[in-house]
Design an enzyme around this catalytic site. Structure first.
Site, PDB file in Angstrom:
ATOM      1  N   ASN A  53      26.744  41.768 111.397  1.00 42.34           N
ATOM      2  CA  ASN A  53      27.383  41.183 110.005  1.00 42.34           C
ATOM      3  C   ASN A  53      28.252  42.260 109.631  1.00 42.34           C
ATOM      4  O   ASN A  53      29.275  41.682 109.127  1.00 42.34           O
ATOM      5  CB  ASN A  53      26.087  40.863 109.144  1.00 42.34           C
ATOM      6  CG  ASN A  53      25.182  39.524 109.822  1.00 42.34           C
ATOM      7  OD1 ASN A  53      25.669  39.030 110.613  1.00 42.34           O
ATOM      8  ND2 ASN A  53      24.145  39.186 109.132  1.00 42.34           N
ATOM      9  N   ARG A 386      32.867  24.642 116.584  1.00 42.57           N
ATOM     10  CA  ARG A 386      32.356  25.620 117.690  1.00 42.57           C
ATOM     11  C   ARG A 386      31.668  25.215 118.551  1.00 42.57           C
ATOM     12  O   ARG A 386      30.570  24.448 118.314  1.00 42.57           O
ATOM     13  CB  ARG A 386      31.437  26.924 116.809  1.00 42.57           C
ATOM     14  CG  ARG A 386      32.334  27.618 115.593  1.00 42.57           C
ATOM     15  CD  ARG A 386      31.105  28.660 115.117  1.00 42.57           C
ATOM     16  NE  ARG A 386      31.769  29.252 113.833  1.00 42.57           N
ATOM     17  CZ  ARG A 386      32.797  30.090 113.905  1.00 42.57           C
ATOM     18  NH1 ARG A 386      33.129  30.757 114.793  1.00 42.57           N
ATOM     19  NH2 ARG A 386      33.130  30.726 112.502  1.00 42.57           N
ATOM     20  N   ARG A 416      37.045  31.077 113.462  1.00 36.55           N
ATOM     21  CA  ARG A 416      37.333  32.633 113.538  1.00 36.55           C
ATOM     22  C   ARG A 416      36.326  33.145 114.620  1.00 36.55           C
ATOM     23  O   ARG A 416      34.890  32.979 114.760  1.00 36.55           O
ATOM     24  CB  ARG A 416      36.823  33.350 112.227  1.00 36.55           C
ATOM     25  CG  ARG A 416      37.563  34.722 112.261  1.00 36.55           C
ATOM     26  CD  ARG A 416      37.161  35.576 110.927  1.00 36.55           C
ATOM     27  NE  ARG A 416      37.485  34.425 109.688  1.00 36.55           N
ATOM     28  CZ  ARG A 416      38.667  34.630 109.192  1.00 36.55           C
ATOM     29  NH1 ARG A 416      39.673  35.498 109.677  1.00 36.55           N
ATOM     30  NH2 ARG A 416      38.908  33.967 108.078  1.00 36.55           N
ATOM     31  N   HIS A 446      36.180  21.479 109.190  1.00 39.37           N
ATOM     32  CA  HIS A 446      34.906  21.997 109.445  1.00 39.37           C
ATOM     33  C   HIS A 446      33.750  21.195 109.489  1.00 39.37           C
ATOM     34  O   HIS A 446      32.729  21.073 109.414  1.00 39.37           O
ATOM     35  CB  HIS A 446      34.685  23.101 108.380  1.00 39.37           C
ATOM     36  CG  HIS A 446      33.433  23.891 108.436  1.00 39.37           C
ATOM     37  ND1 HIS A 446      32.216  23.608 107.520  1.00 39.37           N
ATOM     38  CD2 HIS A 446      33.106  25.026 109.247  1.00 39.37           C
ATOM     39  CE1 HIS A 446      31.400  24.357 107.664  1.00 39.37           C
ATOM     40  NE2 HIS A 446      31.741  25.199 108.973  1.00 39.37           N
ATOM     41  N   TYR A 479      19.703  27.967 114.500  1.00 37.33           N
ATOM     42  CA  TYR A 479      19.840  27.507 113.124  1.00 37.33           C
ATOM     43  C   TYR A 479      19.095  26.521 113.005  1.00 37.33           C
ATOM     44  O   TYR A 479      18.940  25.306 113.393  1.00 37.33           O
ATOM     45  CB  TYR A 479      21.392  27.365 112.824  1.00 37.33           C
ATOM     46  CG  TYR A 479      22.298  28.470 113.262  1.00 37.33           C
ATOM     47  CD1 TYR A 479      22.110  29.610 113.688  1.00 37.33           C
ATOM     48  CD2 TYR A 479      23.769  28.130 112.998  1.00 37.33           C
ATOM     49  CE1 TYR A 479      22.904  30.495 114.079  1.00 37.33           C
ATOM     50  CE2 TYR A 479      24.723  29.257 113.578  1.00 37.33           C
ATOM     51  CZ  TYR A 479      24.246  30.444 113.771  1.00 37.33           C
ATOM     52  OH  TYR A 479      25.212  31.217 114.106  1.00 37.33           O
ATOM     53  N   ARG A 572      21.080  30.978 101.128  1.00 33.97           N
ATOM     54  CA  ARG A 572      20.767  31.826 102.245  1.00 33.97           C
ATOM     55  C   ARG A 572      21.513  33.258 101.932  1.00 33.97           C
ATOM     56  O   ARG A 572      21.286  34.489 101.904  1.00 33.97           O
ATOM     57  CB  ARG A 572      21.033  31.496 103.537  1.00 33.97           C
ATOM     58  CG  ARG A 572      20.683  32.531 104.541  1.00 33.97           C
ATOM     59  CD  ARG A 572      21.119  32.014 106.092  1.00 33.97           C
ATOM     60  NE  ARG A 572      22.777  32.534 105.972  1.00 33.97           N
ATOM     61  CZ  ARG A 572      23.531  31.862 106.617  1.00 33.97           C
ATOM     62  NH1 ARG A 572      23.316  30.476 107.014  1.00 33.97           N
ATOM     63  NH2 ARG A 572      24.926  32.262 106.632  1.00 33.97           N
ATOM     64  N   HIS A 600      20.871  27.110 107.879  1.00 36.02           N
ATOM     65  CA  HIS A 600      22.159  26.451 107.681  1.00 36.02           C
ATOM     66  C   HIS A 600      22.246  25.204 107.467  1.00 36.02           C
ATOM     67  O   HIS A 600      23.501  24.802 106.946  1.00 36.02           O
ATOM     68  CB  HIS A 600      22.455  26.786 109.230  1.00 36.02           C
ATOM     69  CG  HIS A 600      23.951  26.661 109.360  1.00 36.02           C
ATOM     70  ND1 HIS A 600      24.815  25.434 109.849  1.00 36.02           N
ATOM     71  CD2 HIS A 600      25.219  27.504 109.288  1.00 36.02           C
ATOM     72  CE1 HIS A 600      25.941  25.717 109.989  1.00 36.02           C
ATOM     73  NE2 HIS A 600      26.249  27.194 109.578  1.00 36.02           N
TER      74      HIS A 600
END
Length: 704
Positions: A53, A386, A416, A446, A479, A572, A600
């Protein structure tokens, strides 16, 4: 970021800088690694996640601020009033404390693992037999592929690859003149070696940089090695995708992204990490050659690249690893769906919600499989952000196209660090006959929406799936996310309008049910906040999201708090609104949850009871999501599913442990939300007894 004149209207008494809030989030990830109640190898994972991270934070966020401080140094952050330079100063000031804490946690975890014969070895820890085995391996497989380099007038300093490891030496020649030597560690080498044979000893490993450090004195010819360390640089990876420079042809767009990926190897250095204390002479030579300021240099006595951790855990004998990991959980088939019966037909009979990772992704895969094979299915349209590297979803879409279905894939190549994977899948899907388009100009797509169109008896009908998480089987198991499958005609028609609008770059489309950013979600959220504000103390807002940064949303929430509205935020990660600030946000309460699974899912709730407006969404309440991305939020009308969403919210709000004004995940959360409740089951009880019946079943199924 805004100009000074625009920021003067903002009050910073109840807001916090985004970057510093993110560092606080990552600290909480690290603290999971310090918890004695967490299994030891899971603690090791948390330290590794903290490290990765922080790597990404430097590559992206610090990289962005570095660029901004160069091109627009007077830009002001509208949550803190700080310039980019001031933000960088505060970030660099905060990092050393995090590194010290990381070292403490790492040492604690290592001591715990030693009790189970899992050890990160030094060369001196090896037995004579093991040293002989390692030396043989070094001569046969390491020495032939490494390229030591002495920096001098004829040998410039090497290019340092982002996050690659370099064994670095302070060298002295016969006359005492000092030079620097570097040994790049090739990616082709394993991250570690197991020096012993037999399962009982397979928990003992030695990292490749430790081996090279030992043999460094033999690699620089007539030079003497005065000191040695391992270093690692982190580069700016915040590549800006300038759509105006792309050609119209999509293949050129894909090639442009591929080219930009290669540039990540050579962007500015944001951070230099050194794995031990070194002399002032060595330090000054090193920082001068690499061209970093002292504040960008960190001594970290833990491994500088911890990506090997998950591989190591996977390769440990089960007799060693199983007791030190969370009990294995296999996602269940949800009670609300019957195996062996068409998923499409079951969705036609009523909406269904999947709650990952507790529910299996299999029902959605079966839905796609049916759509690929059924004669009455005309088309499948889907947005992809993704994909898993071995994506079953992508393969089903390919098969559907090969079966003659119209398959439209809106593929976001700018996800990314997943660009290369998305490029590869886009090529494969195109070759199978899918129509692949690459998002909206200047806006990342997204959203998570899949539309299946059927033709029955001359009429069109729709199955629409809307989710909070990616179409990625790997993250579905890691997630917490929500996936709604519905046959609602209104939502289906909105799905048709959504894909039609996206294909013509229309971001101002009109929808009956769906909220679509950048035009719709922010506007609707502000409207719903205002509606609750008008109710005063009778108003209620509960929002679960990954982050809150959008200044207008923050200010409206503060105004609602002033009016007496009860507001709960379950966040979160980044939270730029400070809760319970006297005179400003007394009625805003924030829960911060970190645990076994990455939180998530996004849920928006405005109001109480049957009148409450409930949505699941792909969007966090961040400026980028609400203004610069294509996002979808979907209303939830089914009474049973509404109860399930409310149960999730209320369960997470029951965490009572407090830390610095924010809540951390307590044992209740560990034992319930993260122990796979039957949340997605459709209750069989009458409406008046749904909640007690559901909770009772959840209690019976809490253990794994």
């Amino acid at each position: 970021m805004q100009k000074n004149s625009e920021v003067e209207k903002y009050n910073f008494a109840y807001t916090r800088n985004r970057e510093l809030s993110w560092l606080d989030f990552n600290r909480r990830v690290l603290e999971e690694g310090a918890r004695e109640t967490v299994p030891a190898l899971e603690r090791l994972k948390f330290v590794s996640i903290f490290s990765s991270n922080l790597d990404e934070f430097f590559m992206v966020r610090v990289g962005s601020l570095f660029d901004l401080s160069t091109v627009s140094p007077d830009e002001i952050d509208n949550k803190s009033g700080m310039t980019p330079g001031k933000q960088l100063k505060e970030i660099y000031k905060a990092i050393p404390g995090l590194i010290r804490r990381k070292q403490e946690v790492w040492r604690s975890v290592q001591e715990k693992l030693k009790q189970y014969s899992i050890r990160d070895l030094t060369y001196e820890d090896l037995t004579e037999e093991e040293q002989a085995r390692i030396e043989t391996y070094f001569q046969q497989f390491i020495y032939p592929v490494i390229s030591p380099q002495v920096v001098g007038s004829h040998h410039p300093i090497p290019h340092f690859v982002n996050k690659a490891l370099y064994v670095t030496a302070l060298l002295k020649n016969g006359g005492g003149k000092a030079s620097l030597g570097f040994i790049p560690i090739p990616e082709s080498l394993p991250a570690y070696l197991i020096p012993a044979e037999g399962d009982a000893e397979k928990g003992r490993y030695i990292r490749i940089e430790t081996i090279l450090m030992h043999f460094a004195s033999e690699m620089f010819g007539h030079y003497d090695v005065a000191e040695c360390c391992t270093i690692c640089v982190t580069r700016n990876a915040d590549i800006q995708f300038d759509d105006d420079k792309f050609e119209d042809e999509e293949s050129d767009f894909r090639n442009r992204v591929s080219t930009l990926l290669k540039k990540r190897r050579s962007l500015d250095i944001m951070r230099l990490e050194i794995d031990r204390e070194i002399s002032r002479e060595f330090f000054e030579k090193l920082t001068r050659r690499i061209r970093v300021r002292n504040r960008q240099v960190y001594r970290d006595e833990t491994p500088l690249n911890m990506k090997y951790v998950f591989q190591l855990i996977g390769e440990l004998p089960e007799s060693l690893s199983t007791p030190l990991l969370y009990p294995e959980y296999t996602p269940r088939w949800p009670e609300s769906l019957t195996k062996g019966i068409s998923i499409i037909e079951q969705v036609k009979s009523g909406d269904h919600l999947l709650f990952f990772p507790f529910d299996a992704v299999d029902p959605f895969l079966e839905l796609l499989n049916e759509a690929a094979d059924r004669d009455d299915v005309l088309s499948i349209k889907i947005t992809i952000y993704r994909l898993a590297s071995t994506s079953r979803i992508a393969r089903i879409l390919c098969r559907a196209a090969e079966n003659g279905k119209e398959v439209l894939v809106m593929m976001e190549l700018r996800a990314r660090f997943d660009e290369a994977n998305n490029i590869a899948w886009s090529k494969m899907m195109e070759e199978s006959g899918c129509e692949v388009v690459y998002g909206i100009e200047n806006y990342k797509c997204h959203s998570k929406i899949c539309l299946i169109t059927l033709k029955e008896r001359g009429h069109l009908s729709y199955i629409t799936q809307v989710g909070t998480g990616n179409y990625n089987e790997k993250t579905n198991a890691q997630y917490t996310d929500l996936s709604l499958m519905t046959a609602s005609r209104e939502i289906g028609e909105d799905g048709v309008a959504f894909f039609r609008n996206m294909l013509v770059n229309n971001l101002e489309g009109s929808y009956k049910e769906l909220l679509v950013a950048p035009a719709g979600i922010r506007k609707a959220v502000l409207k719903h906040i205002d509606e609750e504000t008008e109710k005063g103390s009778d108003g209620y807002i509960c929002i679960k999201a990954n982050a809150v940064t959008e200044r207008h949303v923050i200010d409206r929430l503060q105004k609602a708090s002033d009016a007496g509205v009860e507001i709960h935020l379950i966040i979160r990660g980044i939270c730029c609104i400070c809760p319970e600030v006297s005179g400003y946000t007394e009625n805003i309460h924030v829960k911060r949850i970190v645990g076994r699974y990455l939180e998530h899912a996004r849920i928006y709730c405005f109001g109480r009871g049957e009148e409450a407006k409930l949505y699941i969404s792909s969007a966090d309440l961040m400026t980028r999501n609400l203004r610069r991305r294509v996002e979808v939020a979907c209303p939830v009308h089914d009474p049973d599913i509404r109860q399930q969403l409310l149960w999730i919210l209320q369960t997470e709000l029951q965490d009572e442990s407090e830390s610095g004004g924010f809540s951390s995940q307590d044992e209740f959360m560990k034992q319930s939300i993260h122990r796979i409740p039957q949340v997605a089951a459709r209750p069989a009880e009458p409406a008046e007894s749904r909640r007690p019946g559901l909770l009772e079943r959840l209690r019976r199924r809490l253990s794994i």
